[in-house]
Every structure is written in structure tokens, then in C-alpha cells.
Design a protein around this motif. Structure first.
Motif, PDB file in Angstrom:
ATOM      1  N   PHE A   1       0.817  -1.217   0.000  1.00 56.09           N
ATOM      2  CA  PHE A   1       0.000   0.000   0.000  1.00 56.09           C
ATOM      3  C   PHE A   1       0.848   1.263   0.000  1.00 56.09           C
ATOM      4  CE2 PHE A   1      -3.335  -2.920   1.509  1.00 56.09           C
ATOM      5  CZ  PHE A   1      -4.310  -2.597   0.583  1.00 56.09           C
ATOM      6  N   SER A   2       1.912   1.272   0.757  1.00 51.94           N
ATOM      7  CA  SER A   2       2.766   2.454   0.835  1.00 51.94           C
ATOM      8  C   SER A   2       3.390   2.782  -0.520  1.00 51.94           C
ATOM      9  CB  SER A   2       3.861   2.229   1.885  1.00 51.94           C
ATOM     10  OG  SER A   2       4.741   3.319   1.908  1.00 51.94           O
TER      11      SER A   2
ATOM     12  N   ALA B   1       2.308   1.762  -3.486  1.00 49.26           N
ATOM     13  CA  ALA B   1       1.229   2.119  -4.414  1.00 49.26           C
ATOM     14  C   ALA B   1       0.798   3.565  -4.225  1.00 49.26           C
ATOM     15  CB  ALA B   1       0.049   1.173  -4.231  1.00 49.26           C
ATOM     16  N   TRP B   2       0.604   3.978  -2.982  1.00 49.56           N
ATOM     17  CA  TRP B   2       0.201   5.357  -2.708  1.00 49.56           C
ATOM     18  C   TRP B   2       1.260   6.335  -3.192  1.00 49.56           C
ATOM     19  CZ3 TRP B   2      -4.300   7.419  -1.994  1.00 49.56           C
ATOM     20  CH2 TRP B   2      -5.340   6.654  -1.454  1.00 49.56           C
ATOM     21  N   SER B   3       2.519   6.011  -3.006  1.00 47.59           N
ATOM     22  CA  SER B   3       3.605   6.876  -3.450  1.00 47.59           C
ATOM     23  C   SER B   3       3.594   7.027  -4.970  1.00 47.59           C
ATOM     24  CB  SER B   3       4.944   6.305  -2.984  1.00 47.59           C
ATOM     25  OG  SER B   3       5.999   7.078  -3.471  1.00 47.59           O
TER      26      SER B   3
ATOM     27  N   VAL C   1       1.060   6.559  -7.121  1.00 54.31           N
ATOM     28  CA  VAL C   1      -0.137   7.276  -7.559  1.00 54.31           C
ATOM     29  C   VAL C   1      -0.066   8.754  -7.186  1.00 54.31           C
ATOM     30  CG1 VAL C   1      -2.647   7.453  -7.281  1.00 54.31           C
ATOM     31  CG2 VAL C   1      -1.574   5.209  -7.605  1.00 54.31           C
ATOM     32  N   ALA C   2       0.375   9.053  -5.965  1.00 49.56           N
ATOM     33  CA  ALA C   2       0.469  10.451  -5.536  1.00 49.56           C
ATOM     34  C   ALA C   2       1.435  11.231  -6.422  1.00 49.56           C
ATOM     35  CB  ALA C   2       0.898  10.529  -4.075  1.00 49.56           C
TER      36      ALA C   2
ATOM     37  N   LYS D   1      -0.107  11.821  -9.845  1.00 49.93           N
ATOM     38  CA  LYS D   1      -1.116  12.886  -9.775  1.00 49.93           C
ATOM     39  C   LYS D   1      -0.468  14.267  -9.732  1.00 49.93           C
ATOM     40  CE  LYS D   1      -4.931  10.358  -7.622  1.00 49.93           C
ATOM     41  NZ  LYS D   1      -5.771  10.251  -6.401  1.00 49.93           N
TER      42      LYS D   1
END
Length: 135
Positions: free
Chosen positions: A49-50, A52-54, A56-57, A60
């Protein structure tokens, strides 16, 4: 003009990932600035998750920074799944970015891509010409 280069990154070779992006950068004049998500490759193959969030962020942030999102979807013809690219198209469109999608005419394209693309072209040459018309 700033351009985000969306396109296949998973389930393709490094050449397939980078090749079209480098070709497009050479086709367009120096007055363009590119945001290329391949500069942040997570090569260890581990996803959580960490991470993936990095990813995607950061994508964006790049999309928000750019004027145009150029989405290479030519690999759909080979049935390469491009979930990230389709998400980037919608994200960019909903933020008022101009979206140009590159798609083979042989592919039956989802209405979601049609509805969230300002232009659909069939080749890198056509994509470069479309970008130049947006100046």
C-alpha cells in the motif's frame, strides 16, 4: 507547454516502456517539458500500500502540473492491460487537462476512453501533430 506521458509500464519490456516516450520527445521541439512517470520505476517488484500510494500520488502531482496528458494505448491491440493509464486519462480529464489518446484503429475502444479524451489519434506522428496544434 508541459506534457504528461501516460502509457504502459507493467507487463511490458523496458524498451516498450521507454522507447515510445523517447521517440515522442525527439519528435517535439525543445519548447515542451515532459513529465515521464518511468523516471520513478520501482524495480524491486514488490508492491504494498505504501509503494502504491507513493506511485499514484507522484503521478497525480505530475498530471496536475502538466497542460496535456498524452496517453499511449497502442498496446491494447496486443491485449496488454493498462489500468493505470486509463485511470490517468480520467484523472487528467476531470482536472481540465487536455487529453490525447493514441489508439490503434483495430481496437474497440471503451466508451470511458472516448468520453474522457479530447482527441483520439492512431500514431505517434498524429499525437505529435495534435500536441503542436494545442500551442
Amino acid at each position: 507547454m508541459k506534457i504528461y506521458l501516460a502509457g504502459p509500464m507493467a507487463n511490458v519490456s523496458r524498451e516498450e516502456m521507454h522507447g515510445w516516450r523517447e521517440i515522442l520527445k525527439q519528435m517535439l521541439p525543445y519548447s515542451y517539458e515532459f513529465r515521464d512517470p518511468t523516471r520513478r520505476l520501482y524495480t524491486d517488484g514488490k508492491m504494498d500500500f505504501s509503494t502504491a500510494w507513493s506511485i499514484v500520488a507522484n503521478d497525480k502531482v505530475d498530471i496536475n502540473y502538466c497542460d496535456i496528458t498524452l496517453a499511449n494505448m497502442l498496446d491494447l491491440e496486443r491485449q496488454i492491460i493498462m489500468t493505470g493509464t486509463t485511470q490517468e486519462i480520467i484523472y487528467a480529464f476531470e482536472r481540465g487537462k487536455h487529453v490525447i489518446s493514441i489508439v490503434s484503429p483495430k481496437v474497440s475502444l471503451s466508451p470511458w476512453i472516448w468520453a474522457h479524451s479530447h482527441q483520439i489519434v492512431n500514431t505517434l506522428d498524429e499525437a505529435a501533430a495534435a500536441v503542436k496544434r494545442e500551442e
